[in-house]
Write a protein that holds these residues in place. Structure first.
Motif, PDB file in Angstrom:
ATOM      1  N   ASP A  60     -41.051  16.080  18.652  1.00 24.45           N
ATOM      2  CA  ASP A  60     -40.174  16.390  17.514  1.00 24.45           C
ATOM      3  C   ASP A  60     -39.870  17.893  17.455  1.00 24.45           C
ATOM      4  OD1 ASP A  60     -38.869  15.307  14.989  1.00 24.45           O
ATOM      5  OD2 ASP A  60     -40.041  16.980  14.208  1.00 24.45           O
ATOM      6  N   ALA A  61     -40.904  18.700  17.695  1.00 21.25           N
ATOM      7  CA  ALA A  61     -40.688  20.155  17.676  1.00 21.25           C
ATOM      8  C   ALA A  61     -39.710  20.552  18.792  1.00 21.25           C
ATOM      9  CB  ALA A  61     -42.017  20.888  17.820  1.00 21.25           C
ATOM     10  N   VAL A  62     -39.884  19.950  19.977  1.00 24.37           N
ATOM     11  CA  VAL A  62     -38.980  20.257  21.096  1.00 24.37           C
ATOM     12  C   VAL A  62     -37.547  19.862  20.750  1.00 24.37           C
ATOM     13  CG1 VAL A  62     -38.366  19.588  23.469  1.00 24.37           C
ATOM     14  CG2 VAL A  62     -40.726  20.175  22.913  1.00 24.37           C
ATOM     15  N   ASN A  63     -37.386  18.686  20.141  1.00 26.27           N
ATOM     16  CA  ASN A  63     -36.028  18.261  19.748  1.00 26.27           C
ATOM     17  C   ASN A  63     -35.383  19.297  18.838  1.00 26.27           C
ATOM     18  OD1 ASN A  63     -36.048  15.874  21.088  1.00 26.27           O
ATOM     19  ND2 ASN A  63     -36.692  14.624  19.339  1.00 26.27           N
ATOM     20  N   LYS A  64     -36.156  19.794  17.911  1.00 26.85           N
ATOM     21  CA  LYS A  64     -35.591  20.738  16.940  1.00 26.85           C
ATOM     22  C   LYS A  64     -35.256  22.075  17.626  1.00 26.85           C
ATOM     23  CE  LYS A  64     -36.831  18.252  12.963  1.00 26.85           C
ATOM     24  NZ  LYS A  64     -36.851  16.951  13.590  1.00 26.85           N
ATOM     25  N   VAL A  65     -36.136  22.491  18.518  1.00 33.95           N
ATOM     26  CA  VAL A  65     -35.858  23.707  19.293  1.00 33.95           C
ATOM     27  C   VAL A  65     -34.569  23.520  20.097  1.00 33.95           C
ATOM     28  CG1 VAL A  65     -36.649  25.018  21.318  1.00 33.95           C
ATOM     29  CG2 VAL A  65     -38.218  24.597  19.412  1.00 33.95           C
ATOM     30  N   LEU A 112     -33.745  24.034  11.181  1.00 28.00           N
ATOM     31  CA  LEU A 112     -34.685  25.141  11.033  1.00 28.00           C
ATOM     32  C   LEU A 112     -35.614  24.924   9.835  1.00 28.00           C
ATOM     33  CD1 LEU A 112     -34.464  28.629  12.052  1.00 28.00           C
ATOM     34  CD2 LEU A 112     -35.011  28.385   9.639  1.00 28.00           C
ATOM     35  N   LEU A 113     -35.091  24.279   8.792  1.00 25.96           N
ATOM     36  CA  LEU A 113     -35.924  24.021   7.613  1.00 25.96           C
ATOM     37  C   LEU A 113     -37.178  23.219   7.990  1.00 25.96           C
ATOM     38  CD1 LEU A 113     -36.399  24.029   4.511  1.00 25.96           C
ATOM     39  CD2 LEU A 113     -34.944  21.986   4.389  1.00 25.96           C
ATOM     40  N   ARG A 114     -37.017  22.254   8.914  1.00 27.53           N
ATOM     41  CA  ARG A 114     -38.182  21.443   9.340  1.00 27.53           C
ATOM     42  C   ARG A 114     -39.228  22.329  10.021  1.00 27.53           C
ATOM     43  NH1 ARG A 114     -34.468  19.027   6.488  1.00 27.53           N
ATOM     44  NH2 ARG A 114     -34.841  16.799   6.236  1.00 27.53           N
ATOM     45  N   LEU A 215     -33.586  24.419   0.133  1.00 34.93           N
ATOM     46  CA  LEU A 215     -34.968  24.003   0.419  1.00 34.93           C
ATOM     47  C   LEU A 215     -35.164  22.487   0.471  1.00 34.93           C
ATOM     48  CD1 LEU A 215     -36.927  26.773  -1.528  1.00 34.93           C
ATOM     49  CD2 LEU A 215     -36.950  26.375   0.945  1.00 34.93           C
ATOM     50  N   ASP A 216     -34.151  21.727   0.038  1.00 30.21           N
ATOM     51  CA  ASP A 216     -34.310  20.262   0.061  1.00 30.21           C
ATOM     52  C   ASP A 216     -33.261  19.585   0.943  1.00 30.21           C
ATOM     53  OD1 ASP A 216     -36.527  20.033  -1.752  1.00 30.21           O
ATOM     54  OD2 ASP A 216     -35.132  20.719  -3.315  1.00 30.21           O
ATOM     55  N   LEU A 217     -32.760  20.293   1.927  1.00 35.41           N
ATOM     56  CA  LEU A 217     -31.691  19.704   2.753  1.00 35.41           C
ATOM     57  C   LEU A 217     -32.130  18.377   3.363  1.00 35.41           C
ATOM     58  CD1 LEU A 217     -30.302  22.799   4.739  1.00 35.41           C
ATOM     59  CD2 LEU A 217     -29.302  21.642   2.739  1.00 35.41           C
TER      60      LEU A 217
END
Ligand SMILES: CCCCCCCCCCCCC/C=C/[C@@H](O)[C@H](COP(=O)(O)O)NC(=O)CCCCCCCCCCCCCCC
Length: 218
Positions: A60-65, A112-114, A215-217
């Motif tokens: 999940d972190a890689v996906n977001k990156v 980025l919020l995640r 903050l709640d996107l």
């Protein structure tokens, strides 16, 4: 040899993460996205050293990156130099789903919020690690930090899976070894230096997101 090159590259050193978060802050306290993303790359390397139980978290972190890297190298890449410029650009151009998921499910702001929420977990966890005694349990420190932060944003099934993964975390000595920084004293000293930087990056981002009601996107 290619194979050994790859394994060297996979070898984690917490110093890399520290360096990236140090490079994140510009003189006028903007946060460079490139170094922020590099910090996360380093953290993912560390997770990968801990074993396959953590694979779903690393994935999940890689996906977001990857989402952020694609935006940074896309045609509007210059707008993604800092978190501040990203927020301005995406909001000015209606590129963020603000109340419910719609035509921009993978905006830079929500992605980025995640990671930003996960950075709070990291801050709480590393502070516990820094102040813990020799027989401190990393699984307990990790679970406490998670319960105080990220878990509030996760559904039951993810909280459950995370709880199972925490149970197999190595003990403090083995954990410090994977950090690959040196003696226990050196790790503790390094954490003492790294934490204020991580906190500063977190606080600047939090304030920026709060100012823009992000903050709640969804
Ligand atoms: C050291 C042990 C590491 C434990 C990691 C603790 C955090 C647990 C997070 C569990 C996340 C599970 C994966 C799925 C998450 C997503 O559902 C969820 C929501 O995304 P969506 O809105 O796109 O659906 N995603 C997230 O919240 C982002 C999670 C990102 C987690 C990255 C964690 C990286 C941890 C790096 C550990 C490094 C420790 C270094 C210590 C020296």
């Amino acid at each position: 040899m290619a194979a050994s090159g790859a394994s060297v590259d996979q070898r984690f050193c917490f110093q890399e993460v520290f360096d990236s978060f140090k490079l994140c802050l510009s003189e006028n306290k903007e946060v460079y996205l490139e170094h922020y993303v590099d910090g996360w790359r380093g953290l993912v390397k560390f997770l990968n050293c801990l074993g396959s139980v953590f694979g779903f978290i690393a994935k999940d972190a890689v996906n977001k990156v990857q989402v952020l890297v694609a935006l940074m190298s896309g045609e509007s890449g210059s707008q993604y130099a800092t978190i501040q410029s990203m927020v301005k650009y995406e909001l000015d151009n209606g590129l963020v789903d603000v109340t419910k998921r719609g035509s921009h499910p993978e905006s830079g702001c929500r992605t980025l919020l995640r990671l930003h929420r996960a950075l709070r977990w990291l801050e709480l966890f590393l502070e516990r690690l820094r102040t813990s005694g020799e027989d401190g349990k990393t699984s307990v420190m990790c679970a406490e930090a998670y319960n105080e932060s990220l878990s509030q944003h996760h559904p039951w099934v993810i909280r459950k899976a995370a709880g199972v993964a925490f149970c197999v975390l190595p003990g403090r000595p083995a954990f410090f070894e994977v950090m690959n920084v040196g003696s226990t004293e050196q790790v503790v000293a390094m954490l003492g230096g790294a934490l204020p930087l991580i906190s500063e990056v977190y606080n600047i981002t939090e304030e920026l997101y709060a100012q823009h009601n992000l903050l709640d996107l969804p």
